[in-house]
Design a protein around this motif. Structure first.
Motif, short mmCIF file in Angstrom:
data_model
loop_
_atom_site.label_atom_id
_atom_site.label_comp_id
_atom_site.label_asym_id
_atom_site.label_seq_id
_atom_site.Cartn_x
_atom_site.Cartn_y
_atom_site.Cartn_z
N LEU A 29 98.91 36.98 -70.32
CA LEU A 29 98.70 35.56 -70.65
C LEU A 29 99.39 34.65 -69.64
O LEU A 29 99.67 33.49 -69.94
CB LEU A 29 99.27 35.28 -72.05
N SER A 31 98.58 32.90 -67.21
CA SER A 31 97.99 31.61 -66.87
C SER A 31 98.48 30.50 -67.80
O SER A 31 98.56 29.34 -67.40
CB SER A 31 96.46 31.68 -66.93
N SER A 32 98.84 30.86 -69.03
CA SER A 32 99.37 29.87 -69.97
C SER A 32 100.84 30.07 -70.30
O SER A 32 101.46 29.19 -70.91
CB SER A 32 98.56 29.88 -71.27
N LEU A 33 101.41 31.21 -69.86
CA LEU A 33 102.80 31.51 -70.20
C LEU A 33 103.66 31.79 -68.97
O LEU A 33 104.72 32.42 -69.09
CB LEU A 33 102.86 32.72 -71.14
N SER A 62 103.68 27.46 -74.68
CA SER A 62 102.80 27.41 -73.52
C SER A 62 103.47 26.70 -72.35
O SER A 62 104.51 26.05 -72.50
CB SER A 62 101.51 26.66 -73.88
N ASN A 63 102.85 26.79 -71.19
CA ASN A 63 103.35 26.06 -70.02
C ASN A 63 103.43 24.57 -70.30
O ASN A 63 104.40 23.90 -69.93
CB ASN A 63 102.44 26.31 -68.81
N ASP A 64 102.42 24.02 -70.94
CA ASP A 64 102.43 22.59 -71.23
C ASP A 64 103.60 22.22 -72.14
O ASP A 64 104.20 21.16 -71.98
CB ASP A 64 101.11 22.17 -71.90
N THR A 151 96.51 30.11 -78.94
CA THR A 151 95.95 31.43 -78.66
C THR A 151 96.57 32.41 -79.65
O THR A 151 97.77 32.67 -79.60
CB THR A 151 96.25 31.90 -77.23
N VAL A 163 100.42 32.09 -78.90
CA VAL A 163 100.79 31.03 -77.97
C VAL A 163 100.75 29.71 -78.73
O VAL A 163 99.77 29.42 -79.43
CB VAL A 163 99.85 30.98 -76.76
N ASN A 165 101.68 25.30 -78.85
CA ASN A 165 101.57 24.15 -77.96
C ASN A 165 102.83 23.29 -77.88
O ASN A 165 102.80 22.21 -77.29
CB ASN A 165 100.38 23.28 -78.38
#
Length: 382
Positions: A29, A31-33, A62-64, A151, A163, A165
């Motif tokens: 994961l 790309s998002s983590l 998440s990255n955000d 996710t 995942v 937010n």
């Protein structure tokens, strides 16, 4: 050879081989983590500890979610305190495997892996509140800060990963929580009675905290209260030895610190304490939980009962009226500068008190990061 025994063992081995490790699952994961993976990559002891857990659910920000904090001017640099970093990550680990489909409309309170007594004084580990809101599984942490699954159900050898937010925030102590929830009159009353250290240090506590309007409604009596009377009144709002979340509040009685019982009633889904309505339930504390109520409870009027038809709260102190000196006990108390989801208006209106109707989700992002994290640096240089 006993083929009947060999085949199940072989299938189990294949299944185990197909289930990734925690590191591999998080890596899939990336790309998002990637931000979380970088944190774990630079803290091998924490990663090893998490990898050895079994039957758990990991809520992975998440990255955000992490970037929202890193862009906040109050939160810069590295979460250099490894104990705090571990505590924060442990608060994102639920004891038990909970898939996305495990949650319904009613709130549940799930113990986490956060048991470090520096950060929590709740027996069995600090909890998060979880439930299904607008078809999204949402988790509530300090001051009703919330995060939703984006996710779900990424399995690994120790359980599953969701995942989320937003970053969960470790619940604060009583004084910080009351301040940030705009329950400044309750905070000031506790301080005036010299009870702050006691309510902060006591494990497993439930507090029914009157909102500011409730204290204002008895303002005419406040100046005449003796120290012993104030202590007795405040003690009538506190239950020691049990953390009673909204799911535990049914038609029953609870014994308070001053030795008297309060009566819990549920009328058409609304929870009452004696005659006071619970307006904001389940604000998590470092050592328990706070429920906001719309009246100051009167230990000399313990027989007060709910009036479900009333549109405004009637004080339990029959001779009381609004004072002329402003909201009692708030002089010298810091007014919150950040509006957290748990913060009430002076009257605390607008929130349901039922366990299935806790604060509706709002995206909190980096709001109040300095207050939630004590101004500490909470981010890595990635």
């Amino acid at each position: 050879m006993q083929y009947k025994n060999f085949l199940p063992l072989a299938l189990a081995s294949v299944a185990s081989a197909q289930t990734p490790s925690l590191t591999d699952a998080l890596g899939s994961l990336n790309s998002s983590l990637s931000s979380l993976n970088a944190i774990l990559g630079s803290n091998s002891q924490i990663t090893d500890a998490l990898s050895n857990l079994q039957n758990v659910t990991i809520l992975a920000p998440s990255n955000d979610a992490l970037d929202a904090l890193s862009s906040n001017s109050d939160t810069v640099g590295l979460l250099s305190n490894s104990d705090y970093l571990q505590a924060l990550l442990n608060y994102h680990v639920l004891n038990g495997t909970y898939y996305n489909s495990s949650f319904g409309n009613d709130s549940v309170f799930i113990p986490t892996a956060l048991t470090n007594e520096t950060y929590t004084n709740v027996t069995g580990g600090q909890v998060i509140e979880a439930g299904l809101y607008d078809n999204n599984v949402t988790f509530f942490s300090a001051l009703k800060q919330n995060a939703s699954i984006i996710t779900p159900n990424v399995n690994f050898t120790g359980g599953t990963i969701h995942v989320i937010n937003n970053l969960l925030a470790i619940p604060q102590n009583v004084s910080e929580t009351l301040s940030n929830a705009n329950l400044t009159a309750t905070e000031g009353a506790i301080d005036t009675a010299n009870l702050t250290d006691s309510v902060i240090d006591t494990p497993d506590i439930t507090i029914f905290a009157p909102n500011n309007d409730a204290f204002n409604a008895i303002g005419s009596l406040v100046s005449n209260l003796t120290s012993d009377q104030l202590t007795s009144i405040l003690g009538y709002h506190v239950v020691n030895g049990s953390v009673n979340y909204s799911t535990d509040l049914d038609n029953s009685t609870l014994t308070t610190v001053n030795g008297q019982d309060i009566t819990i009633s549920v009328v058409n889904g609304t929870v009452y304490v004696n005659s006071a309505r619970v307006t904001v339930p389940d604000i998590l504390l470092e050592n328990g939980v706070v429920h906001v109520i719309d009246q100051v409870l009167n230990p000399d009027n313990a027989s007060a009962t709910p009036d479900a038809t009333a549109t405004t709260a009637t004080p339990a102190f029959t001779d009381a009226s609004t004072g002329t000196a402003g909201i009692p006990f708030t002089s010298g108390i810091t007014t919150p500068t950040t509006t957290f989801p748990a913060a009430t208006s002076a009257g605390g209106s607008g929130e349901s008190s039922s366990s299935s109707g806790a604060a509706m989700p709002m995206r909190t992002g980096a709001v109040g990061a300095a207050a939630l994290f004590g101004g500490a640096a909470v981010f890595v240089n990635l």
